[in-house]
Design a protein around this motif. Structure first.
Motif, PDB file in Angstrom:
ATOM      1  N   VAL A  35      12.317  16.952 -30.929  1.00  0.00           N
ATOM      2  CA  VAL A  35      13.535  16.599 -30.504  1.00  0.00           C
ATOM      3  C   VAL A  35      13.796  15.263 -30.705  1.00  0.00           C
ATOM      4  CG1 VAL A  35      14.740  16.493 -28.366  1.00  0.00           C
ATOM      5  CG2 VAL A  35      13.178  18.603 -28.695  1.00  0.00           C
ATOM      6  N   PRO A  36      14.696  14.955 -31.475  1.00  0.00           N
ATOM      7  CA  PRO A  36      14.660  13.227 -31.767  1.00  0.00           C
ATOM      8  C   PRO A  36      15.045  12.699 -30.748  1.00  0.00           C
ATOM      9  CG  PRO A  36      16.437  14.594 -33.011  1.00  0.00           C
ATOM     10  CD  PRO A  36      15.469  15.482 -32.260  1.00  0.00           C
ATOM     11  N   ALA A  37      14.617  11.336 -30.848  1.00  0.00           N
ATOM     12  CA  ALA A  37      15.147  10.456 -29.623  1.00  0.00           C
ATOM     13  C   ALA A  37      16.474  10.645 -29.795  1.00  0.00           C
ATOM     14  CB  ALA A  37      14.188   9.015 -29.651  1.00  0.00           C
ATOM     15  N   LYS A  38      17.245  10.646 -28.469  1.00  0.00           N
ATOM     16  CA  LYS A  38      18.622  10.555 -28.512  1.00  0.00           C
ATOM     17  C   LYS A  38      19.061   9.065 -28.699  1.00  0.00           C
ATOM     18  CE  LYS A  38      21.956  12.682 -25.308  1.00  0.00           C
ATOM     19  NZ  LYS A  38      22.267  12.931 -23.986  1.00  0.00           N
ATOM     20  N   GLY A  68      20.799   5.845 -28.642  1.00  0.00           N
ATOM     21  CA  GLY A  68      21.508   5.142 -27.531  1.00  0.00           C
ATOM     22  C   GLY A  68      20.607   5.398 -26.231  1.00  0.00           C
ATOM     23  N   ALA A  69      19.660   6.547 -26.117  1.00  0.00           N
ATOM     24  CA  ALA A  69      19.005   6.750 -24.980  1.00  0.00           C
ATOM     25  C   ALA A  69      18.153   5.744 -24.367  1.00  0.00           C
ATOM     26  CB  ALA A  69      18.385   7.989 -25.074  1.00  0.00           C
ATOM     27  N   ALA A  70      17.294   5.075 -25.465  1.00  0.00           N
ATOM     28  CA  ALA A  70      16.296   4.158 -25.048  1.00  0.00           C
ATOM     29  C   ALA A  70      17.066   2.751 -24.723  1.00  0.00           C
ATOM     30  CB  ALA A  70      15.550   3.543 -26.340  1.00  0.00           C
ATOM     31  N   ARG A  71      16.097   2.153 -23.662  1.00  0.00           N
ATOM     32  CA  ARG A  71      16.773   0.967 -22.967  1.00  0.00           C
ATOM     33  C   ARG A  71      15.823  -0.034 -23.144  1.00  0.00           C
ATOM     34  NH1 ARG A  71      18.330   3.168 -17.295  1.00  0.00           N
ATOM     35  NH2 ARG A  71      20.028   4.239 -17.995  1.00  0.00           N
ATOM     36  N   LYS A  95      14.636  -3.548 -20.915  1.00  0.00           N
ATOM     37  CA  LYS A  95      14.657  -3.857 -19.658  1.00  0.00           C
ATOM     38  C   LYS A  95      15.442  -5.062 -19.803  1.00  0.00           C
ATOM     39  CE  LYS A  95      11.619  -1.412 -16.761  1.00  0.00           C
ATOM     40  NZ  LYS A  95      10.048  -1.230 -16.531  1.00  0.00           N
TER      41      LYS A  95
END
Lengths: 381, 263
Positions: A105-108, A110-113, A115
């Motif tokens: 499942v590829p990292a979505k 824009g999902a990564a954030r 901080k």
């Protein structure tokens, strides 16, 4: 895990460049609760630059392995991908499949954030900017509650009488023990503190006036208000907040029932009725406390003390005290229910709602005390 | 069955009686879970599946009987011994039961932080890996309240996998998932069993999953309050010639609507 292959050798990584191919070879036993061998960094960093065009992952003589090894291999594949280098693997079947699974499942996008760290000025600024929307939101809630009262007095409310009775029982009858103890002791303290000064010029009898006026006019109501903030305000916020988490409030709304009528109205009404009654009771307990000090410590006779109380304490103080109490009831109910209704959907949010409800109702009580006191002063009552 | 644990079993249950106070929910429950099994505990609502699972996970003491983990009697063990056994198990609760004040990476990292001496960076990497295996790559810094119910379940699975457990308990893993997600979860269970050798104990009444991946199972019955059928569900259906759902429907009827399923 692969118990048949257990060998107690250390995990090993050897990295070699063969032309444009960077080969990482893993061997030995890998356990996730041990750190990677020191050669890990060099093996991963060697990928970048040096004209490397391809990464090859190989394994030989592997002992027992678990996700510790997998984490290393996945990291290597990630690094290679970020440099746009293709990867060959020649690994045992299980590992191959797990690596495949980790990237299945590829990292979505824009999902990564990342901080963000905000400075003090920025936080102060956003806190100030939050004040206005917060006020508007509270006023909206206040409006909803007012409309609910309108429905109540015109007989169109959805409120269930058993909820109202239960709320009165909870915040009235069941609060009696704690109110008894606190106000009795408060009367005692007031009398003691006063007596120390008053006996110096033989005016102990004025303890009656001090305790009587003090309790009736404001202290009884404030005592009850503070105790009820902790006892009832917190309970309301936690209860309604948990209902919010469990979608119980949404369930009411979908049935076309106003959650305010069901949950907020009976509680605010009950508090508005019960806080003055409890204050009346607290006044009496406080005077009993003062009476005990006067009779047992200051040597006044019981009829003397009662007489002095009746003469020195005009009836209007009782009424003013009840006005304070009624306002406090509304403040506690509003603070508890507001923070419960606006609670987020997590256990942490319920905790926050409860804390804020208590803080706001106590601060609210003190502010209202100040306002009413000034008004009474201006009106000279 | 004798009262001694079977020598090769991961979990052996002998003459278990489970209930609340004086009330007996089920009695004489005995079974063995072999290493690498995908073992289903199933039955109609209210037959005590979830309570049985709580007993297996060490959250609730049985009224009678023994539970052996790799031949060690769980309830006869010292507090320390029980902790040691529990460390080798992972649990996926029905609604995920993620800690709401922590991000997903912190949720998965907490067991690692408590039980290993890894550096913060290594823990973070392990947590990312477990999230990626559960199909949640890139969601490390999200809070549980910000993701959907299905994702919360997968994050719960990632947390259950944190310490590479030998036994994974799953409580209704496919409840609330759409059929495709449910299939993917089944595939993931098979993959983890094949690659890491994990043993699964799953409470479920999802027939599709049971027939697709179970290697062994017990069917509990609410009326007789004990095990009604046991074995590989595909063999059970073939041997008895009954309709698969009949096995479940016959067990339906309950005294207590699984009150403790939401933990």
């Amino acid at each position: 895990m692969h118990a048949n292959q257990i060998k107690s050798s250390n995990p090993q990584i050897t990295a070699t460049a063969q032309g444009t191919v960077w080969e990482i070879h893993v061997s030995g036993s890998w356990r996730m609760d041990e750190p990677w061998p020191h050669s890990a960094d060099a093996a991963l960093n060697g990928l970048e630059g040096n004209g490397i065009q391809r990464l090859r992952l190989t394994a030989g003589d592997l002992g027992a392995w678990d996700t510790g090894l997998l984490a290393f291999l996945v990291e290597a594949v990630k690094r290679a991908r970020s440099c746009g280098i293709p990867v060959d693997t020649s690994l045992p079947d299980g590992l191959q499949r797990l690596i495949h699974l980790a990237f299945a499942v590829p990292a979505k996008a824009g999902a990564a954030r990342t901080k963000k760290h905000t400075g003090f000025i920025a936080r102060l600024g956003s806190a100030v900017l939050d004040i206005l929307p917060g006020m508007t939101d509270f006023l909206t809630f206040l409006g909803d509650v007012t409309l609910a009262h309108g429905r109540f007095f015109t007989g169109k409310t959805h409120m269930r009488w058993q909820d109202f009775m239960a709320a009165m029982h909870e915040c009235g009858v069941r609060a009696l023990p704690i109110i008894s103890i606190t106000s009795l002791l408060f009367g005692l303290i007031l009398a003691f503190v006063g007596a120390v000064q008053l006996t110096q010029f033989g005016a102990q009898i004025y303890v009656a006036g001090l305790v009587g006026i003090g309790m009736l006019r404001v202290m009884g109501a404030v005592m009850v208000g503070v105790v009820m903030s902790g006892r009832v305000g917190a309970a309301y916020a936690a209860l309604i907040g948990t209902m919010q988490v469990n979608e119980e409030i949404d369930a009411l709304a979908t049935l076309g029932l106003a959650p305010i009528d069901f949950l907020v109205l009976p509680r605010i009404l009950a508090l508005t009725l019960m806080v003055p009654l409890l204050t009346l009771y607290a006044d009496i307990m406080g005077i009993v406390g003062g009476f005990a000090v006067a009779v047992f410590m200051l040597g006044l006779s019981p009829p003397e003390y009662i007489n002095a109380t009746v003469q020195m304490v005009p009836f209007k103080h009782l009424l003013i005290g009840l006005i304070y109490a009624t306002v406090f009831g509304v403040v506690i109910g509003l603070a508890g229910c507001y923070h419960g209704m606006r609670c987020g959907r997590s256990a942490q949010a319920v905790g926050q709602a409860t804390t804020t409800a208590v803080v706001h109702s106590i601060v609210g009580i003190i502010i209202m005390t100040a306002i009413i006191t000034v008004i009474c002063n201006v009106l000279q009552v | 069955m004798s009262t001694a644990p079977a020598p090769q079993s991961k979990i052996s249950i002998r003459g278990l009686q489970v209930g609340y106070g004086d009330y007996v929910l089920m009695h004489d429950v005995s079974f063995d879970v072999s290493p690498g099994d995908i073992f289903f505990i199933t039955g109609g609502s209210g037959c005590g599946k979830s309570t049985l699972l709580r007993v297996l996970m060490g959250l609730k003491a049985p009224q009678k009987g023994q539970i052996y983990y790799s031949g060690e009697d769980f309830w006869q063990n010292s507090q320390e011994g029980r902790r040691h056994i529990m460390r080798q198990t992972g649990v996926l609760f029905q609604a995920g039961a993620l800690w709401s004040s922590m991000t997903l990476a912190e949720n998965v990292g907490l067991p690692l932080q408590q039980y290993t001496t890894l550096s913060a960076e290594d823990i973070r990497r392990q947590a990312s890996l477990k999230l990626a295996l559960a199909g949640l790559a890139g969601f490390e810094d999200y809070y549980p309240s910000e993701i959907s119910g299905g994702m919360r379940k997968r994050a719960g699975l990632a947390r259950a996998l944190a310490l590479d457990p030998q036994i994974l308990f799953l409580d209704e893993p496919s409840a609330g998932l759409d059929p495709v997600s449910s299939r993917l979860l089944d595939d993931l269970i098979l993959e983890l069993r094949d690659t890491l050798g994990t043993t699964f104990v799953i409470v479920s009444h999802e027939l599709a999953s049971i027939f697709a991946i179970a290697s062994n199972s017990i069917f509990l019955d609410a009326q007789s309050r004990t095990v009604k059928a046991r074995g590989n569900p595909r063999d059970l259906v073939r041997d008895s010639g009954t309709d698969p759902s009949a096995l479940l429907f016959l067990t339906r009827g309950g005294h207590n609507e699984d009150k403790d399923t939401v933990l």
